[in-house]
Design a protein around this motif. Sequence first.
Motif, PDB file in Angstrom:
ATOM      1  N   SER A  31       0.821  -1.214   0.000  1.00  0.00           N
ATOM      2  CA  SER A  31       0.000   0.000   0.000  1.00  0.00           C
ATOM      3  C   SER A  31       0.854   1.262   0.000  1.00  0.00           C
ATOM      4  N   VAL A  32       1.955   1.244   0.752  1.00  0.00           N
ATOM      5  CA  VAL A  32       2.864   2.401   0.769  1.00  0.00           C
ATOM      6  C   VAL A  32       3.455   2.620  -0.619  1.00  0.00           C
ATOM      7  N   LEU A  33       3.884   1.545  -1.247  1.00  0.00           N
ATOM      8  CA  LEU A  33       4.485   1.646  -2.579  1.00  0.00           C
ATOM      9  C   LEU A  33       3.485   2.164  -3.601  1.00  0.00           C
ATOM     10  N   GLU A  34       2.252   1.689  -3.524  1.00  0.00           N
ATOM     11  CA  GLU A  34       1.219   2.163  -4.451  1.00  0.00           C
ATOM     12  C   GLU A  34       0.964   3.652  -4.272  1.00  0.00           C
ATOM     13  N   GLU A  35       0.947   4.109  -3.019  1.00  0.00           N
ATOM     14  CA  GLU A  35       0.706   5.529  -2.766  1.00  0.00           C
ATOM     15  C   GLU A  35       1.882   6.386  -3.235  1.00  0.00           C
ATOM     16  N   ILE A  36       3.106   5.906  -3.060  1.00  0.00           N
ATOM     17  CA  ILE A  36       4.277   6.642  -3.546  1.00  0.00           C
ATOM     18  C   ILE A  36       4.217   6.800  -5.063  1.00  0.00           C
ATOM     19  N   THR A  37       3.891   5.718  -5.743  1.00  0.00           N
ATOM     20  CA  THR A  37       3.785   5.766  -7.205  1.00  0.00           C
ATOM     21  C   THR A  37       2.711   6.752  -7.639  1.00  0.00           C
ATOM     22  N   LEU A  38       1.544   6.672  -7.023  1.00  0.00           N
ATOM     23  CA  LEU A  38       0.431   7.566  -7.357  1.00  0.00           C
ATOM     24  C   LEU A  38       0.805   9.018  -7.108  1.00  0.00           C
ATOM     25  N   ALA A  39       1.441   9.274  -5.965  1.00  0.00           N
ATOM     26  CA  ALA A  39       1.796  10.650  -5.608  1.00  0.00           C
ATOM     27  C   ALA A  39       2.789  11.249  -6.600  1.00  0.00           C
ATOM     28  N   PHE A  40       3.850  10.509  -6.927  1.00  0.00           N
ATOM     29  CA  PHE A  40       4.861  11.051  -7.836  1.00  0.00           C
ATOM     30  C   PHE A  40       4.325  11.179  -9.259  1.00  0.00           C
ATOM     31  N   ASN A  41       3.507  10.250  -9.698  1.00  0.00           N
ATOM     32  CA  ASN A  41       2.921  10.376 -11.034  1.00  0.00           C
ATOM     33  C   ASN A  41       2.029  11.603 -11.126  1.00  0.00           C
ATOM     34  N   SER A  42       1.324  11.898 -10.044  1.00  0.00           N
ATOM     35  CA  SER A  42       0.465  13.075 -10.028  1.00  0.00           C
ATOM     36  C   SER A  42       1.283  14.367  -9.970  1.00  0.00           C
ATOM     37  N   LEU A  43       2.303  14.408  -9.094  1.00  0.00           N
ATOM     38  CA  LEU A  43       3.144  15.598  -8.975  1.00  0.00           C
ATOM     39  C   LEU A  43       3.905  15.873 -10.270  1.00  0.00           C
ATOM     40  N   ASN A  44       4.243  14.831 -10.988  1.00  0.00           N
ATOM     41  CA  ASN A  44       4.955  14.966 -12.256  1.00  0.00           C
ATOM     42  C   ASN A  44       4.185  15.827 -13.253  1.00  0.00           C
ATOM     43  N   GLU A  45       2.869  15.825 -13.136  1.00  0.00           N
ATOM     44  CA  GLU A  45       2.022  16.564 -14.080  1.00  0.00           C
ATOM     45  C   GLU A  45       1.729  17.989 -13.625  1.00  0.00           C
ATOM     46  N   ARG A  46       2.136  18.345 -12.427  1.00  0.00           N
ATOM     47  CA  ARG A  46       1.776  19.654 -11.883  1.00  0.00           C
ATOM     48  C   ARG A  46       2.781  20.723 -12.302  1.00  0.00           C
ATOM     49  N   GLN A  47       2.287  21.694 -13.055  1.00  0.00           N
ATOM     50  CA  GLN A  47       3.138  22.776 -13.525  1.00  0.00           C
ATOM     51  C   GLN A  47       3.443  23.793 -12.430  1.00  0.00           C
ATOM     52  N   ASP A  48       2.699  23.743 -11.322  1.00  0.00           N
ATOM     53  CA  ASP A  48       2.927  24.686 -10.233  1.00  0.00           C
ATOM     54  C   ASP A  48       3.964  24.174  -9.231  1.00  0.00           C
ATOM     55  N   ILE A  49       4.484  22.971  -9.437  1.00  0.00           N
ATOM     56  CA  ILE A  49       5.479  22.385  -8.543  1.00  0.00           C
ATOM     57  C   ILE A  49       6.814  22.278  -9.276  1.00  0.00           C
ATOM     58  N   ASN A  50       7.852  22.914  -8.730  1.00  0.00           N
ATOM     59  CA  ASN A  50       9.176  22.895  -9.355  1.00  0.00           C
ATOM     60  C   ASN A  50      10.141  21.913  -8.698  1.00  0.00           C
ATOM     61  N   VAL A  51       9.949  21.648  -7.415  1.00  0.00           N
ATOM     62  CA  VAL A  51      10.855  20.771  -6.660  1.00  0.00           C
ATOM     63  C   VAL A  51      10.024  19.907  -5.711  1.00  0.00           C
ATOM     64  N   ILE A  52      10.455  18.655  -5.534  1.00  0.00           N
ATOM     65  CA  ILE A  52       9.773  17.724  -4.633  1.00  0.00           C
ATOM     66  C   ILE A  52      10.756  17.263  -3.566  1.00  0.00           C
ATOM     67  N   VAL A  53      10.299  17.237  -2.322  1.00  0.00           N
ATOM     68  CA  VAL A  53      11.088  16.699  -1.216  1.00  0.00           C
ATOM     69  C   VAL A  53      10.437  15.407  -0.749  1.00  0.00           C
ATOM     70  N   LEU A  54      11.215  14.328  -0.685  1.00  0.00           N
ATOM     71  CA  LEU A  54      10.749  13.044  -0.157  1.00  0.00           C
ATOM     72  C   LEU A  54      11.421  12.808   1.185  1.00  0.00           C
TER      73      LEU A  54
END
Length: 255
Positions: A31-54
């Motif tokens: 479940s953690v892995l699925e959520e990580i994948t979903l989150a990064f795939n979604s953030l990848n499409e966001r033009q308002d986000i320039n940097v991601i911190v994990l």
Amino acid sequence: MDFKYLILSTEGRVATLTINRPEKGNALSPSVLEEITLAFNSLNERQDINVIVLTGGEKYFSAGFDLNEIRKIEKISNEEYIELFHRAYRAIMFCQQPVICAVGGLAIAGGFDLSLMCDIRYASEKAKFGQREILLSLTPVLDPLWRIIGLGRAREVTLTGRIYDALEAEKMGYVSKIFPEGKLLDSVNEIAQNMAGYDRRCLVETKQLSNRVLNEDLESSMQIQKWLFRSFMGSEDNHKRIDELQKKLISGCRR
């Protein structure tokens, strides 16, 4: 997005994704892995986000695989679980924005591999790192590890399975900088906010360039870099940022 094991927060153009399973040391269940994948795939499409911190917070990063889940797996039925890991790894590594990893505690086995997929790694002085797969009769993620710390050191990390403290990880080039305990997230956020103020397309292209030149000969790399540099030099944003920098320099000289 609603998550059970992740906390997503945004500030300016920075998104911070925190693994939140403290009762299990942020162990990586399906479940953690699925959520990580979903989150990064979604953030990848966001033009308002320039940097991601994990991160996993100041106390944890991830203790690795959820061993109770792995114990249930038989060799003939392991493909689905393995795919979960590699989808999460690829979602981080090939996310278009730069990804900064902030490691506050253990980054072991699968947790180490998650940190490995990020572009920059910062650590608390209490952080510890180890690619422990060899202890579990599992083979490691050797690439991109060898690209970061060199083949000889990567062999040591993967074949011995030993745990390294933050200082050792910094010396081998795996960690870029160490921060005092309790100061990690604020320090990394400051770095991320500064980065996020840069031209978004330039950040994205620079990350892509860093991946691409690894597979090119020197002449090809020089040509790629020349072409990319030309595509930015003289742009409106380039001129604007030169003007801003010159104003700051002049202002600093007058003080």
